[in-house]
Motif scaffolding. Structure first.
Motif, PDB file in Angstrom:
ATOM      1  N   GLU A 198       5.824   4.429  -2.224  1.00 57.97           N
ATOM      2  CA  GLU A 198       6.108   5.096  -3.128  1.00 57.97           C
ATOM      3  C   GLU A 198       7.080   4.745  -4.076  1.00 57.97           C
ATOM      4  O   GLU A 198       7.914   3.926  -3.604  1.00 57.97           O
ATOM      5  N   ILE A 199       6.899   4.842  -5.582  1.00 54.23           N
ATOM      6  CA  ILE A 199       8.070   4.329  -6.504  1.00 54.23           C
ATOM      7  C   ILE A 199       8.486   5.300  -7.379  1.00 54.23           C
ATOM      8  O   ILE A 199       7.447   5.942  -8.063  1.00 54.23           O
ATOM      9  N   ALA A 200       9.614   5.699  -7.632  1.00 54.74           N
ATOM     10  CA  ALA A 200       9.924   6.569  -8.693  1.00 54.74           C
ATOM     11  C   ALA A 200      10.342   5.673  -9.861  1.00 54.74           C
ATOM     12  O   ALA A 200      11.017   4.579  -9.867  1.00 54.74           O
ATOM     13  N   LEU A 201       9.718   6.142 -10.994  1.00 60.26           N
ATOM     14  CA  LEU A 201      10.066   5.182 -12.376  1.00 60.26           C
ATOM     15  C   LEU A 201      11.299   5.666 -12.970  1.00 60.26           C
ATOM     16  O   LEU A 201      11.247   6.963 -12.982  1.00 60.26           O
ATOM     17  N   LYS A 220      -1.241   0.696 -10.632  1.00 55.83           N
ATOM     18  CA  LYS A 220      -0.259   1.541 -10.302  1.00 55.83           C
ATOM     19  C   LYS A 220       1.049   0.724  -9.883  1.00 55.83           C
ATOM     20  O   LYS A 220       0.972  -0.368  -9.351  1.00 55.83           O
ATOM     21  N   PRO A 221       2.129   1.381 -10.008  1.00 55.07           N
ATOM     22  CA  PRO A 221       3.517   0.702  -9.668  1.00 55.07           C
ATOM     23  C   PRO A 221       3.409   0.205  -8.086  1.00 55.07           C
ATOM     24  O   PRO A 221       3.923  -0.919  -7.960  1.00 55.07           O
ATOM     25  N   ALA A 279      11.220  -6.799  -6.498  1.00 57.17           N
ATOM     26  CA  ALA A 279      10.034  -6.517  -7.134  1.00 57.17           C
ATOM     27  C   ALA A 279      10.059  -5.436  -8.005  1.00 57.17           C
ATOM     28  O   ALA A 279       9.408  -5.315  -9.004  1.00 57.17           O
ATOM     29  N   ARG A 280      10.936  -4.353  -7.680  1.00 54.65           N
ATOM     30  CA  ARG A 280      11.131  -3.207  -8.607  1.00 54.65           C
ATOM     31  C   ARG A 280      11.630  -3.592  -9.936  1.00 54.65           C
ATOM     32  O   ARG A 280      11.269  -3.024 -10.973  1.00 54.65           O
ATOM     33  N   SER A 281      12.493  -4.520  -9.876  1.00 55.24           N
ATOM     34  CA  SER A 281      13.064  -5.107 -10.977  1.00 55.24           C
ATOM     35  C   SER A 281      12.025  -5.634 -12.159  1.00 55.24           C
ATOM     36  O   SER A 281      12.155  -5.607 -13.409  1.00 55.24           O
ATOM     37  N   ILE A 282      11.239  -6.591 -11.283  1.00 54.49           N
ATOM     38  CA  ILE A 282      10.002  -7.047 -12.086  1.00 54.49           C
ATOM     39  C   ILE A 282       9.217  -6.278 -12.817  1.00 54.49           C
ATOM     40  O   ILE A 282       8.704  -6.184 -13.796  1.00 54.49           O
ATOM     41  N   ILE A 283       8.853  -4.977 -12.016  1.00 54.60           N
ATOM     42  CA  ILE A 283       8.049  -3.915 -12.487  1.00 54.60           C
ATOM     43  C   ILE A 283       8.731  -3.437 -13.882  1.00 54.60           C
ATOM     44  O   ILE A 283       8.208  -3.288 -14.863  1.00 54.60           O
TER      45      ILE A 283
END
Lengths: 151, 677
Positions: free
Chosen positions: A48-51, A95-96, A137-141
């Motif tokens: 799960e990822i919150a944007l 999807k993220p 990786a989240r920063s890359i997104i």
């Protein structure tokens, strides 16, 4: 010819991936204090990822730095495919969570995910483990979202 | 195997009688040279195959860290399988990895004699804490141009090499103290001091000294430094062991040539009935140093250190060394008489017994540390040698193992109160009880065993289970490969009452000593990649954005990156004859087991093998005008064959501009064309 070479490489990697160490004897104690521990960041599934809205500027900045060092050799920011697919539009297409796992958990993705497997057939080079943490990786997104025109 | 040879001979005879006879003659003469194979194959364990079988995908139980002898390197072998996993370059250049060829690793082989690309490495010492393995470092000696190297058991790479001044033949080395405080280096060839060395050889007794170096080891970083050198009388130091437990403050060195001969030593150094084991109280030496008894002497030696963050080595030339003269330091050294030309000098796990192995002796003398302490206290001496007291043989002797075999060389311990000694001349391993001095068992080796190694067999806590015999003669054990043969090793199971042969395995170089350590103490620490973020190499290109080509006069620096599967830049123009080109390759991969290689036509060095996250440099001096290809030498991906590039070299003084790039993407171009149609 290429397919067969690819098959061999792929099979080798799969076998290597499964070859776990099985201890044959009693494991003696060793002092860990003297030895630097290595973190293994690769291979944990992200579910799960919150944007954020709006985009987080600090994350974009960090993502850009990682991109320059570890990703730009193979991925362009346009639609053009180099070694891997170009990143333009990737946040609309995927999807993220999918992107995250492709970065931090590529073995699982190539074993299970049909879309990832299609990409491997197209590019013929496995998406490598670039030793990128979940946070990185989240920063890359975030940086990819900016690349796709989000604000 | 003898039977098989004879069958072959019979076949030959039918074809060519005369030739066959010659072969028969050779076969017989070979058999004649071989030691007797006592009892045929009865020493082979019935379940040998099962005991050495390591199923595909599973791992060996022990790492066997093996000296490479005349290849100057260190082998990593698995036990019980006997499979060689890697040869770690230490004292010799390795074109396979670029070690000693790349700009970063060349300083590792620097010495006071200049660049020395080879050595003869004999003895492995794995680091210990309280005389037990701690799995941090392996030390190994360079015998020819005296040096000690430290190899990391995390990266399996040589991290440090220190040269030893005032030494010739660093044989008695690099044995270590209980907590790895010191590695020692006793000179095998006594020499005059380096700064006063132009003396007649015949002045041996007057001018030559047997220097023993105590190389300190930092307990956190492993960094080495020569703390002091003992200027002992001119004899040959052969092997050594530190004490353990109650004897941990002492070090024991076997000696030969106490005759102090300087010619035809084969005869002249074998005259005396007894040579010596030198007992050194190194704690006492430290006290004398603290009291200011040391003297600094001029001596030139190199100290080379490799740094994993800069991915480069530095070499510093040292100019002086601290020395201690035993004449000014009483109660520090004692000689123990030992029959006759002793080789091995091994201390049992408890630290109580010191086993001497006289190469030419008919007994194995075992000395008692308690008795030695008593003899020192009561001054039970038998004269002195150049001022150093000689302890009375009987006063320090625990006892002798009678008629053990011929040519005893080395002893290791099984942790169950027994010792196993190797016999070169009678070609066997003999197990005996230390306390009772009784022989329990013997097995033949194939042929003429030198060193032997039990896992942990030199420590206070042997793991036991196996013993490996490292043989000096191979003869017919494997498929022949001409006059030059692989060196043979044998693995025996020592867990039962009888020693049982399990496996023959070929080795690399010519192994002398080796140590084994449980795999579980090492494998989890094995480094997989170098983090690219931590790469501090001054010429690193951390990402393709940093790839570039920079000219500084006639020096051209190429900051090049590698990733599956291309170089950046892969097209370079504007290089001219007379230029010196440095290719600084940074491997951007961050996944385990994805090195890239780099080779360019006509390079007079070697290839580079660049590990993930690392930067390494190949120096290239173009020899011809034209376009020169370069390519990746390590199969990296399905598109490895495509990992290549070109460098254009123009005549000196040409005005071709310096340009470089990764070029346009031909895939995209091709796709565009397809789309247009």
């Amino acid at each position: 010819m290429r397919t067969s070479v690819f098959t061999i490489v792929f099979t080798t990697i799969m076998i290597w991936g499964c070859g776990g160490a099985q201890q044959r004897a009693e494991a003696p104690e060793t002092s860990d204090s003297a030895l630097l521990k290595q973190e293994e960041v690769h291979g944990a599934e992200v579910k799960e990822i919150a944007l954020n809205n709006p985009l987080d500027l600090a994350m974009i900045d960090e993502g850009q730095k990682i991109y320059d060092m570890k990703c730009s050799s193979c991925h362009k920011l346009t639609e053009e495919r180099l070694v891997g697919p170009g990143w333009a539009g990737v946040t609309k297409k995927r999807k993220p969570v999918w992107i995250m796992n492709m970065i931090t958990n590529v073995d699982m993705m190539l074993a299970e995910d049909a879309e990832a497997q299609k990409l491997l057939e197209l590019c013929l080079v496995r998406m490598p483990n670039q030793n990128i943490s979940e946070k990185e990786a989240r920063s890359i997104i975030e940086m990819m979202r900016k690349n796709d025109g989000e604000k | 195997m003898t039977v098989k040879n004879k069958t072959n001979d019979v076949k030959m005879k039918t074809r060519h009688l005369l030739g066959g006879l010659v072969i028969v003659a050779i076969a017989f003469s070979q058999i004649g040279c071989k030691p007797n194979n006592k009892g045929g194959n009865s020493e082979l364990a019935g379940d040998a195959a099962q005991k050495v079988y390591v199923a595909p995908g599973t791992h060996d139980e022990f790492y066997n860290i093996v000296s490479g002898g005349f290849n100057g390197q260190l082998s990593v072998v698995g036990l019980p399988s006997g499979r060689t996993f890697r040869v770690i370059p230490v004292f010799s250049q390795s074109p396979e990895s670029g070690y000693g060829f790349s700009e970063e690793t060349k300083p590792m082989l620097n010495t006071s004699h200049g660049f020395v690309p080879w050595d003869d490495s004999h003895h492995v010492a794995l680091s210990t804490t309280n005389s037990e393995h701690d799995g941090r470092w392996a030390f190994i000696n360079g015998n020819n141009t005296p040096r000690i190297a430290r190899v990391s058991l995390k990266t399996f790479r040589t991290e440090e090499i220190i040269e030893l001044p005032n030494s010739g033949g660093n044989h008695s080395s690099p044995f270590i103290t209980a907590n790895t405080e010191y590695a020692v280096a006793g000179t095998r060839f006594s020499v005059p001091p380096d700064d006063k060395a132009d003396v007649p050889i015949s002045s041996f007794k007057q001018n030559f000294k047997g220097y023993i170096s105590f190389v300190s080891i930092d307990k956190n970083t492993g960094r080495m430094g020569i703390k002091f050198q003992l200027k002992t009388p001119g004899v040959s130091f052969d092997l050594a062991r530190a004490g353990k437990g109650k004897s941990a403050d002492w070090f024991f060195f076997s000696t030969y040539n106490t005759e102090q001969a300087n010619s035809l030593l084969e005869v002249n150094a074998s005259q005396k009935d007894k040579d010596f084991i030198l007992a050194v109280n190194w704690k006492k030496a430290e006290e004398y140093l603290a009291q200011g008894k040391g003297k600094k002497e001029a001596a030139k030696y190199a100290h080379n250190v490799y740094d994993d963050k800069v991915h480069s080595a530095t070499s510093i030339m040292m100019n002086e060394v601290m020395t201690l003269d035993p004449k000014e330091c009483p109660d520090m050294l004692y000689f123990i008489p030992c029959p006759k030309s002793p080789h091995g000098c091994d201390v049992d796990p408890s630290g109580q017994y010191i086993v001497g192995s006289g190469k030419l002796a008919a007994v194995i003398p075992v000395f008692s540390f308690n008795k030695m302490q008593k003899a020192i206290a009561t001054k039970t001496f038998d004269g002195d040698f150049d001022g150093i007291p000689i302890l009375k043989y009987e006063a320090v002797l625990h006892g002798e193992v009678k008629k053990p075999g011929l040519g005893p060389l080395h002893t290791e311990f099984d942790g169950k109160g027994n010792a196993i000694t190797s016999f070169f001349v009678s070609s066997e391993l003999v197990r005996w009880n230390i306390e009772k001095l009784e022989i329990i068992d013997r097995v033949p080796t194939y042929y003429s065993v030198g060193h032997l190694s039990i896992p942990g067999g030199s420590t206070a806590k042997p793991w036991g289970k196996y013993v490996v015999a490292y043989n000096k003669i191979t003869k017919d054990r494997y498929l022949p490969t001409g006059p030059e043969l692989t060196q043979s090793a044998q693995l025996y199971d020592i867990s039962g009452e009888k020693m049982k042969l399990l496996l023959d395995f070929p080795t690399t170089g010519e192994p002398h000593y080796a140590e084994s350590i449980p795999a579980s103490m090492i494998e989890k620490n094995s480094v997989k990649i170098f983090k690219i973020e931590e790469n501090m190499h001054p010429y690193a290109a951390k990402g393709e954005k940093e790839a570039k080509v920079v000219r500084k006069g006639n020096e051209v620096h190429v900051y090049m990156t590698t990733i599956r599967s291309h170089f950046t830049p892969d097209n370079i123009e504007g290089i001219k004859m007379g230029d010196v080109v440095y290719f600084h390759l940074t491997n951007l991969e961050q996944d385990w087991d994805v090195p890239h290689g780099f080779a360019i036509r006509g390079a007079q060095t070697a290839e580079l093998l660049i590990m993930p996250g690392e930067t390494q440099t190949l120096k290239w001096i173009p020899t011809k005008v034209g376009v020169t290809p370069m390519y990746c030498t390590d199969f990296c991906s399905a598109l490895h064959q495509e990992m290549q590039g070109y460098v254009r070299v123009s005549p000196a003084g040409s005005n071709v501009p310096l340009i470089w790039g990764t070029g346009k993407n031909p895939v995209a171009e091709a796709e565009k064309k397809v789309a247009k149609k």
